[in-house]
Design an enzyme around this catalytic site. Structure first.
Site, PDB file in Angstrom:
ATOM      1  N   LYS A 114       0.831  -1.215   0.000  1.00 52.19           N
ATOM      2  CA  LYS A 114       0.000   0.000   0.000  1.00 52.19           C
ATOM      3  C   LYS A 114       0.856   1.253   0.000  1.00 52.19           C
ATOM      4  O   LYS A 114       0.546   2.215  -0.703  1.00 52.19           O
ATOM      5  CB  LYS A 114      -0.937   0.021   1.211  1.00 52.19           C
ATOM      6  CG  LYS A 114      -2.117  -0.917   1.060  1.00 52.19           C
ATOM      7  CD  LYS A 114      -3.132  -0.737   2.190  1.00 52.19           C
ATOM      8  CE  LYS A 114      -4.221  -1.804   2.120  1.00 52.19           C
ATOM      9  NZ  LYS A 114      -5.001  -1.887   3.352  1.00 52.19           N
ATOM     10  N   LYS A 197      -9.835  -9.880  -8.075  1.00 50.65           N
ATOM     11  CA  LYS A 197     -10.895 -10.206  -7.117  1.00 50.65           C
ATOM     12  C   LYS A 197     -11.872  -9.035  -7.000  1.00 50.65           C
ATOM     13  O   LYS A 197     -11.498  -7.874  -7.202  1.00 50.65           O
ATOM     14  CB  LYS A 197     -10.311 -10.621  -5.770  1.00 50.65           C
ATOM     15  CG  LYS A 197      -9.746  -9.506  -4.927  1.00 50.65           C
ATOM     16  CD  LYS A 197      -9.507  -9.992  -3.491  1.00 50.65           C
ATOM     17  CE  LYS A 197      -9.490  -8.794  -2.563  1.00 50.65           C
ATOM     18  NZ  LYS A 197      -9.956  -8.988  -1.221  1.00 50.65           N
ATOM     19  N   LYS A 200     -14.038  -3.634  -2.958  1.00 52.25           N
ATOM     20  CA  LYS A 200     -14.687  -2.326  -2.771  1.00 52.25           C
ATOM     21  C   LYS A 200     -13.957  -1.257  -3.553  1.00 52.25           C
ATOM     22  O   LYS A 200     -14.555  -0.282  -3.994  1.00 52.25           O
ATOM     23  CB  LYS A 200     -14.666  -1.933  -1.291  1.00 52.25           C
ATOM     24  CG  LYS A 200     -15.631  -2.694  -0.448  1.00 52.25           C
ATOM     25  CD  LYS A 200     -15.486  -2.234   1.003  1.00 52.25           C
ATOM     26  CE  LYS A 200     -15.642  -3.398   1.954  1.00 52.25           C
ATOM     27  NZ  LYS A 200     -14.453  -3.642   2.778  1.00 52.25           N
TER      28      LYS A 200
HETATM   29  P1  ADP Z   1     -12.262  -5.309   0.017  1.00 49.59           P
HETATM   30  O1  ADP Z   1     -11.148  -5.960  -0.761  1.00 49.59           O
HETATM   31  O2  ADP Z   1     -13.477  -5.152  -0.780  1.00 49.59           O
HETATM   32  O3  ADP Z   1     -11.804  -4.028   0.703  1.00 49.59           O
HETATM   33  P2  ADP Z   1     -11.855  -6.502   2.528  1.00 49.59           P
HETATM   34  O4  ADP Z   1     -10.406  -6.643   2.254  1.00 49.59           O
HETATM   35  O5  ADP Z   1     -12.320  -5.469   3.481  1.00 49.59           O
HETATM   36  O6  ADP Z   1     -12.629  -6.320   1.162  1.00 49.59           O
HETATM   37  O7  ADP Z   1     -12.379  -7.923   2.956  1.00 49.59           O
HETATM   38  C1  ADP Z   1     -13.260  -8.154   4.016  1.00 49.59           C
HETATM   39  C2  ADP Z   1     -13.571  -9.625   4.046  1.00 49.59           C
HETATM   40  O8  ADP Z   1     -14.210 -10.036   2.835  1.00 49.59           O
HETATM   41  C3  ADP Z   1     -12.347 -10.516   4.179  1.00 49.59           C
HETATM   42  O9  ADP Z   1     -12.670 -11.548   5.097  1.00 49.59           O
HETATM   43  C4  ADP Z   1     -12.116 -11.086   2.827  1.00 49.59           C
HETATM   44  O10 ADP Z   1     -11.557 -12.358   2.866  1.00 49.59           O
HETATM   45  C5  ADP Z   1     -13.515 -11.106   2.215  1.00 49.59           C
HETATM   46  N1  ADP Z   1     -13.423 -10.802   0.787  1.00 49.59           N
HETATM   47  C6  ADP Z   1     -13.152  -9.602   0.243  1.00 49.59           C
HETATM   48  N2  ADP Z   1     -13.164  -9.662  -1.093  1.00 49.59           N
HETATM   49  C7  ADP Z   1     -13.447 -10.957  -1.419  1.00 49.59           C
HETATM   50  C8  ADP Z   1     -13.604 -11.671  -2.651  1.00 49.59           C
HETATM   51  N3  ADP Z   1     -13.481 -11.057  -3.821  1.00 49.59           N
HETATM   52  N4  ADP Z   1     -13.908 -12.981  -2.604  1.00 49.59           N
HETATM   53  C9  ADP Z   1     -14.048 -13.624  -1.414  1.00 49.59           C
HETATM   54  N5  ADP Z   1     -13.912 -13.015  -0.223  1.00 49.59           N
HETATM   55  C10 ADP Z   1     -13.619 -11.699  -0.209  1.00 49.59           C
HETATM   56 NA    NA Z   2      -9.043  -5.001   0.830  1.00 45.86          NA
END
Ligand code: ADP
Ligand code: NA
Length: 330
Positions: A114, A197, A200
């Site tokens: 990051k 993946k 958000k």
């Molecule tokens: P983002 O990448 O959208 O910011 P986070 O990193 O906050 O999401 O992830 C929060 C939770 O959601 C974690 O437990 C993560 O493993 C799960 N998660 C996030 N994106 C995915 C995805 N594309 N597929 C499966 N699980 C996910």
């Molecule tokens: Na994330």
């Protein structure tokens, strides 16, 4: 018989959670809360390690909590609270920061990634110490089990190291938590860029299935998902990421195994796969969305529930903090 304590959380970094958060986190949390003493946190202190808009953060925090409940987290049996409402998190993080090596913190891959993206001048010390706050989150609740994705493994390992170091320096204080990496967990990919993946912070708005999207919007996004130029419906993430992603969504939310779906779709087209996937996703998410909107329509009641839960969390975290302070000589 006491159930093992479990801690997990997500950042309130958007107005809505997405299909990846639902499948990768919420669905499991809902199951795990049955046989664990579960503590779920909306980690808003973590959310300010990157610049935030205060009004948006406040709203996203409430909305994230509402979606936890709507997805099946029970704020009566589990604890569901907002991190900033329990002051022990920041206090314990300070103490833990004094036993963390500068080099040790600098080896955190998430920080390195990051901060490399942001450049040194926009990277904050808060982003650097983030994993220490995460360690405090976990250790304050004597959590034995921390279910996280692979990308969080290093942070939970740091948490274990800090717990052991503190215990050996100051006497038994912390439970050393176990990382629970859920390998079997389905990963959800961006509908428009199925090589990345679903996130958000994803680039294409149409690639993300938001839990709070209108059902018609959800269906439209799925029907416009990027696939490939072949015709066969096979689960093969390396060469057919788009089709495989649809099969994952349909399998997890529709309840059929991937091989059963491959057999069912033999000789049929991508149009059929998309429309059945859209139906399954809408059937799963529409009630969650409705429940979340209902909760959000009564903010006073939602806030009251969060206050009660913050008090329950504070009773546990405050006792641990008292133990920490006593050990270090306060
Ligand atoms: P983002 O990448 O959208 O910011 P986070 O990193 O906050 O999401 O992830 C929060 C939770 O959601 C974690 O437990 C993560 O493993 C799960 N998660 C996030 N994106 C995915 C995805 N594309 N597929 C499966 N699980 C996910
Ligand atoms: Na994330």
């Amino acid at each position: 018989m006491t159930k093992p304590r479990l801690f997990s959380g997500m950042q309130p970094s958007a107005d809505s959670l997405h299909a990846g958060n639902y499948i990768g986190a919420l669905l499991q949390w809902k199951q795990l809360q049955q046989d664990h003493d579960a503590v779920f946190c909306v980690v808003d202190l973590h959310a300010i390690t990157v610049p935030q808009d205060p009004a948006k953060l406040r709203e996203a925090t409430r909305r994230t909590a509402a979606q936890y409940i709507a997805a099946g987290i029970d704020p009566g049996s589990s604890i569901l609270f907002v991190q900033s409402q329990v002051s022990a998190h920041a206090e314990a993080a300070w103490v833990l920061s004094t036993i963390t090596g500068f080099g040790e913190a600098g080896r955190m891959i998430q920080f390195k990634d990051k901060s490399a993206k942001q450049g040194a001048d926009s990277t904050t010390v808060g982003l650097f110490t983030y994993p220490i706050l995460q360690a405090a989150d976990i250790l304050l609740y004597d959590a034995e089990i921390v279910p996280v994705g692979e990308d969080q493994r290093q942070h939970v390992e740091l948490t274990r190291d800090l717990a052991q170091r503190f215990n050996s320096r100051f006497g038994e204080t912390f439970v050393v938590p176990e990382v629970r990496i859920r390998k079997e967990t389905a990963k959800v990919y961006d509908l428009q860029n199925p090589g990345s993946k679903m996130s958000k912070s994803g680039e294409s708005e149409n690639g993300i299935i938001w839990l709070l999207d209108d059902p018609a919007v959800t269906a439209k996004k799925i029907k416009s998902a990027v696939t490939d130029t072949e015709r066969d419906i096979r689960f093969d993430p390396a060469t057919k990421p788009g089709v495989s992603n649809l099969l994952t969504l349909l399998s997890v939310l529709g309840g059929s195994s991937i091989p059963a779906l491959e057999a069912e779709f033999a000789g049929r087209g991508y149009g059929d796969l998309k429309s059945e996937t859209a139906d399954a996703v809408v059937a799963a998410f529409a009630p969650v969305r409705e429940r979340a909107l209902e909760l959000l329509a009564d903010p006073a009641e939602l806030d009251r529930m969060l206050t009660v839960n913050a008090e329950r969390a504070d009773a546990i975290a405050g006792a641990t903090l008292a133990r920490i302070y006593d050990r270090v000589g306060f």
